[in-house]
Every structure is written in C-alpha cells, then in structure tokens.
Design a protein around this motif. Structure first.
Motif, short mmCIF file in Angstrom:
data_model
loop_
_atom_site.label_atom_id
_atom_site.label_comp_id
_atom_site.label_asym_id
_atom_site.label_seq_id
_atom_site.Cartn_x
_atom_site.Cartn_y
_atom_site.Cartn_z
N GLY A 9 7.20 -4.61 -24.31
CA GLY A 9 6.31 -4.68 -25.47
C GLY A 9 6.32 -6.02 -26.17
N THR A 10 6.95 -7.03 -25.55
CA THR A 10 6.81 -8.39 -26.08
C THR A 10 5.62 -9.06 -25.40
N LYS A 11 5.03 -10.03 -26.07
CA LYS A 11 3.85 -10.70 -25.53
C LYS A 11 4.14 -11.32 -24.16
N GLN A 12 5.24 -12.10 -24.09
CA GLN A 12 5.48 -12.84 -22.85
C GLN A 12 5.93 -11.93 -21.72
N ASN A 13 6.74 -10.90 -22.00
CA ASN A 13 7.22 -10.05 -20.91
C ASN A 13 6.07 -9.32 -20.22
N ASP A 14 5.18 -8.71 -21.00
CA ASP A 14 4.13 -7.89 -20.40
C ASP A 14 3.17 -8.74 -19.56
N ARG A 15 2.90 -9.97 -20.00
CA ARG A 15 2.05 -10.86 -19.21
C ARG A 15 2.78 -11.34 -17.95
N HIS A 16 4.05 -11.70 -18.11
CA HIS A 16 4.87 -12.14 -16.98
C HIS A 16 4.93 -11.05 -15.90
N GLU A 17 5.14 -9.82 -16.34
CA GLU A 17 5.28 -8.71 -15.41
C GLU A 17 3.96 -8.39 -14.70
N THR A 18 2.88 -8.42 -15.45
CA THR A 18 1.57 -8.21 -14.85
C THR A 18 1.31 -9.24 -13.76
N ALA A 19 1.64 -10.50 -14.04
CA ALA A 19 1.46 -11.56 -13.04
C ALA A 19 2.34 -11.31 -11.82
N ALA A 20 3.56 -10.81 -12.04
CA ALA A 20 4.47 -10.56 -10.92
C ALA A 20 3.94 -9.47 -10.00
N PHE A 21 3.35 -8.43 -10.58
CA PHE A 21 2.79 -7.35 -9.76
C PHE A 21 1.62 -7.87 -8.92
N LYS A 22 0.77 -8.68 -9.53
CA LYS A 22 -0.36 -9.22 -8.78
C LYS A 22 0.11 -10.16 -7.67
N ARG A 23 1.13 -10.95 -7.98
CA ARG A 23 1.63 -11.93 -7.02
C ARG A 23 2.29 -11.25 -5.82
N SER A 24 2.99 -10.17 -6.06
CA SER A 24 3.75 -9.52 -4.99
C SER A 24 2.96 -8.46 -4.24
N LEU A 25 2.03 -7.81 -4.92
CA LEU A 25 1.33 -6.67 -4.32
C LEU A 25 -0.13 -6.94 -4.00
N GLU B 68 0.81 -1.22 0.00
CA GLU B 68 0.00 0.00 0.00
C GLU B 68 0.85 1.27 0.00
N ASP B 69 2.13 1.15 0.32
CA ASP B 69 3.01 2.33 0.33
C ASP B 69 3.47 2.73 -1.07
N ALA C 275 -2.01 -4.02 -6.60
CA ALA C 275 -1.59 -4.00 -8.00
C ALA C 275 -2.65 -3.37 -8.90
N TYR C 276 -3.91 -3.50 -8.53
CA TYR C 276 -5.00 -2.95 -9.35
C TYR C 276 -5.22 -1.45 -9.09
N GLU C 277 -4.60 -0.92 -8.05
CA GLU C 277 -4.84 0.47 -7.67
C GLU C 277 -3.70 1.41 -8.04
N VAL C 278 -2.47 0.89 -8.09
CA VAL C 278 -1.31 1.74 -8.31
C VAL C 278 -1.07 1.95 -9.80
N PRO C 279 -0.76 3.19 -10.23
CA PRO C 279 -0.46 3.41 -11.65
C PRO C 279 0.85 2.76 -12.06
N VAL C 280 0.86 2.18 -13.26
CA VAL C 280 2.02 1.49 -13.82
C VAL C 280 2.25 2.06 -15.22
N SER C 281 3.50 2.30 -15.60
CA SER C 281 3.73 2.76 -16.98
C SER C 281 5.09 2.29 -17.47
N SER C 282 5.25 2.33 -18.79
CA SER C 282 6.50 1.93 -19.44
C SER C 282 7.01 3.07 -20.31
N ILE C 283 8.18 3.62 -19.97
CA ILE C 283 8.74 4.67 -20.80
C ILE C 283 9.42 4.09 -22.04
N LYS C 284 9.56 2.77 -22.12
CA LYS C 284 10.08 2.16 -23.36
C LYS C 284 9.15 2.43 -24.53
N SER C 285 7.89 2.73 -24.25
CA SER C 285 6.96 3.09 -25.32
C SER C 285 7.42 4.34 -26.06
#
Length: 416
Positions: free
Chosen positions: A308-324, A297-298, A328-338
């Motif tokens: 921007g690869t299929k597997q990385n973005d799904r893997h990372e999304t799962a990691a945020f849900k698993r750890s937070l 919550e902090d 994970a659904y409340e905190v803003p997330v972004s990628s400057i690689k875009s």
C-alpha cells in the motif's frame, strides 16, 4: 515438499478458520491502536490480534517468560502440529527441525523493559537489578526459534531467519532446503512478529511509510488504490508443518499444498528504496518458475506483497509484467494486507498459509478497499470481493527493506 499442518494467529480472532473467514469476506481488521497510547504519533492505526494467551493454552510461566511474538509462535506451532495429525513420538526428535522468521524479534518485551530500567528514558546508566530474568532472551531473536523448538520437541536443526519483511517467506524456503538435503524429515516453519509498539511506530513515522488515515482506520490499508498513503502496521504469526510428499502420503496426512519452488534476490541499491523496473523481484519469480519447470501461463493466482505504499505497488506491478509478460494481465492478483495489515517478518508466512488455503478451498481472497485503482497499477487486483477459481499453481512474493525480494510457488495437492 508439502504443507500438512497450519497454525495462524492473525489480526482479528485467532485461529486458521477465523483468519480464512476474514480474508475471504473482504472485511478488515485494521483499527485505532489499543496496545499503547498512540495519540502523539502521526499514524495511529494498526491491525491488532485479539489474542488472549491464557485462553490459547499458555501457562502463567510461559506468558511471563515469552514476549508477545514468542507467544504467537508457540500457539501457532501447537496448532499446526495438531492440525497435521503428526505423532511426534514416532519421528525421532533429531529428525525434526525448526525454521522461524522474524524482522524485529522481541520488540515489545525489550521496549517495555527498557522503559522500566531507564526510568522512562531519563537514565543513561541503568540498574540491572530492576531487569526481569528473561531480558537476555528478549535481546536474542533466536529465542523465538528456541521456544518453537521446545513446543515442537525438535532436536534437529533450529534457526531464525531475519531478512526483514521477506523473513516469513525465506524461513519456509529454508525449511524446504532442510528437507531436500536430508537434514530433517519434518520441519516446523513459519514466522512471528509483534511490532505494534511506540519504538516501531516512531521509526515508521519518521520515514512516513505508514498511513496517517486515522479518521477511517478500516479503510487505511489500500494497496493499488490511487489514494493509498502508506501501509498499516500489523502483527501475528503463521507456523506450518512441512514434510516430504511421499512420507506424508504414507501416513495418510491431509496435504494443503505442495511447495514447487523458492528463490530470493537483492537489489543492492537502497535500504528502503526500490528501483521502479522491479528487476530483482522479476528475477526471483523467473528462477522459481525454472525450479518448478513451469511457465507464466501455469500461474493461476498471485498473492502480492501489496503493502500500500506508492513505490512498492508500482515496483511490484512492473515486476509481474517483466517476469510474466502478457500473462500478468490475465492472472488475478490480490493483497491480503488490505485486511490484516503488514506484520513485517511474519506476513510472508501468513501469506504462504493464505496461498495454501486458497489452493485447498479454490478461492482467491480479494484486495479490500480498492475503489479507485491507480492507473499505473493496471492488473486484475480482485477488488473488494473474493472469487471462486480453479487453482493449480499460485505465486507468493515478498519485498523487504534492505532490498530483499523473494518468490515462492505453491501447487494444489495431487496436481498432475
């Protein structure tokens, strides 16, 4: 440990201000490759730096001696030291350390010289008399750390971290360790890579990791979008000055951010593949939270790896849900690689700089080109436009070939 100086050379115009303006505007620096003739390649787009070494203060001798990655690193180190206001004449040189990350070292210099020596690849046995005097330096990645050390008058510990795409994060993490254990009072830390060359492009073409969207380069990098088709190769560097907080306060330094924790894990699974559950990245995040004595919550913002690869973005999304968990659904997330592409080992330090600036300015950079979110990536990925926000703690993560997973927490200067 605090960041008191920042120097950035990123795609688009060089300099920290230009970098910050770009990533908060939602504009992209991805374009058709101009550094070499990319016509034969599957992917012909990249995020290039509009970099003139002479205009950035490098001498003709430095320009000839250094590979493009070395030039980036030295320019950033000088910017960071100037920005920090640190008088290097006051700090004993043996108390100044350097920690530099790079994934591919002096790729451009090596390739250019090999083409000459081998007569375009036709000769297996080459005549060394045609080699430039600095060819050996191109072959040794630690040359990059040496150049930054010379530019920083650093005579303390000097090292190069080469852990693929997490090298930039890992180099800053190692710098914190040097400060914590008392091996240095100041560490000049970050990463540099200049990989936009035929050999690198051919390697990523072979495994179809980079985007083939050559008709629309400005929208080729699309992290978390349902139509994403690979990452866009980038280049650049970010170097920062790190000190202990009390020392920085005593000299009245401007503090961009505090580094609250760092951890790294490996999946010991596959050279390029990722497990879909994101367990190793989640473990790195949990360890970092534990070091900082914080809870999910902090966290107020997550700078995603978001390649921007299929597997990385799904893997990372799962990691945020698993750890937070639910956070994970409340905190803003972004990628400057875009906006600035994926500069391999350099990107981790560029993203640490972005996080420090986000805390300093109270702004969350957006994920550009996110028009059609992937249903499997169902978090708040800050599409298209930056947001003003009260930021106290931000999380930055990285994921690299070889199974490397790293996480770092940064806090706002002066937070309770």
């Amino acid at each position: 440990m605090v960041i008191t100086g920042i120097g950035v050379v990123a795609p688009g115009d060089p300099g920290t201000k230009a970098f910050w303006d770009l990533i908060t505007s939602g504009r992209t620096a991805t374009r058709a490759i101009t550094l070499f003739d990319a016509e034969p390649f599957r992917s012909r787009v990249a995020a290039e730096c509009d970099f003139d070494p002479a205009a950035e203060g490098l001498s003709p001798q430095e320009i000839r001696r250094m590979d493009r990655a070395g030039q980036f690193g030295v320019v950033c180190a000088r910017q960071a030291l100037a920005d920090s206001g640190l008088d290097t004449g006051v700090v004993p040189p043996e108390r100044v350390a350097v920690s530099v990350g790079s994934a591919v070292g002096c790729t451009m210099g090596l390739e250019e010289e090999y083409v000459v020596l081998s007569d375009g690849g036709r000769n297996w046995l080459v005549d060394p008399s045609y080699a430039v005097p600095h060819l050996y330096g191109y072959m040794v990645p630690s040359t990059l750390a040496t150049e930054v050390a010379w530019a920083s008058c650093a005579e303390g510990p000097v090292g190069l971290i080469s852990t693929g795409c997490t090298a930039g994060l890992d180099a800053v993490g190692y710098a914190c360790r040097l400060l914590w254990e008392g091996s240095a009072d100041v560490v000049v830390a970050g990463a540099t890579d200049a990989p936009i060359s035929p050999i690198t492009s051919a390697c990523f073409d072979a495994i179809k990791a980079t985007s083939p969207n050559n008709e629309d380069p400005g929208h080729a990098s699309r992290p978390f979008d349902a139509e994403r088709d690979g990452f866009v190769l980038g280049e650049g560097a970010a170097i920062m000055v790190l000190e202990r907080r009390d020392a920085a306060r005593r000299r009245g330094a401007q503090i961009y951010a505090e580094i609250l924790g760092f951890a790294s894990r490996s999946n010991a699974y596959h050279m390029t593949g990722l497990k879909p559950d994101g367990r190793e990245m989640a473990e790195a995040i949990k360890e970092t939270l534990g070091q900082a004595r914080l809870v999910p919550e902090d966290i107020d913002y997550i700078n995603a790896h978001g390649s921007g690869t299929k597997q990385n973005d799904r893997h990372e999304t799962a990691a945020f849900k698993r750890s937070l968990g639910g956070r994970a659904y409340e905190v803003p997330v972004s990628s400057i690689k875009s906006m600035i592409g994926h500069s391999l080992g350099a990107i981790g330090s560029i993203e640490v700089a972005a996080c420090a600036l986000a805390l300093h300015h109270g702004v969350v950079p957006p994920t550009a080109n996110l028009h059609n979110p992937d249903p499997e990536c169902d978090l708040d990925y800050v599409p298209l436009a930056a947001r003003e926000a009260d930021l106290d703690v931000v999380l930055s993560v990285g994921s690299g070939f070889g199974g490397f997973q790293s996480a770092m927490l940064l806090g706002r200067a002066g937070r309770p």
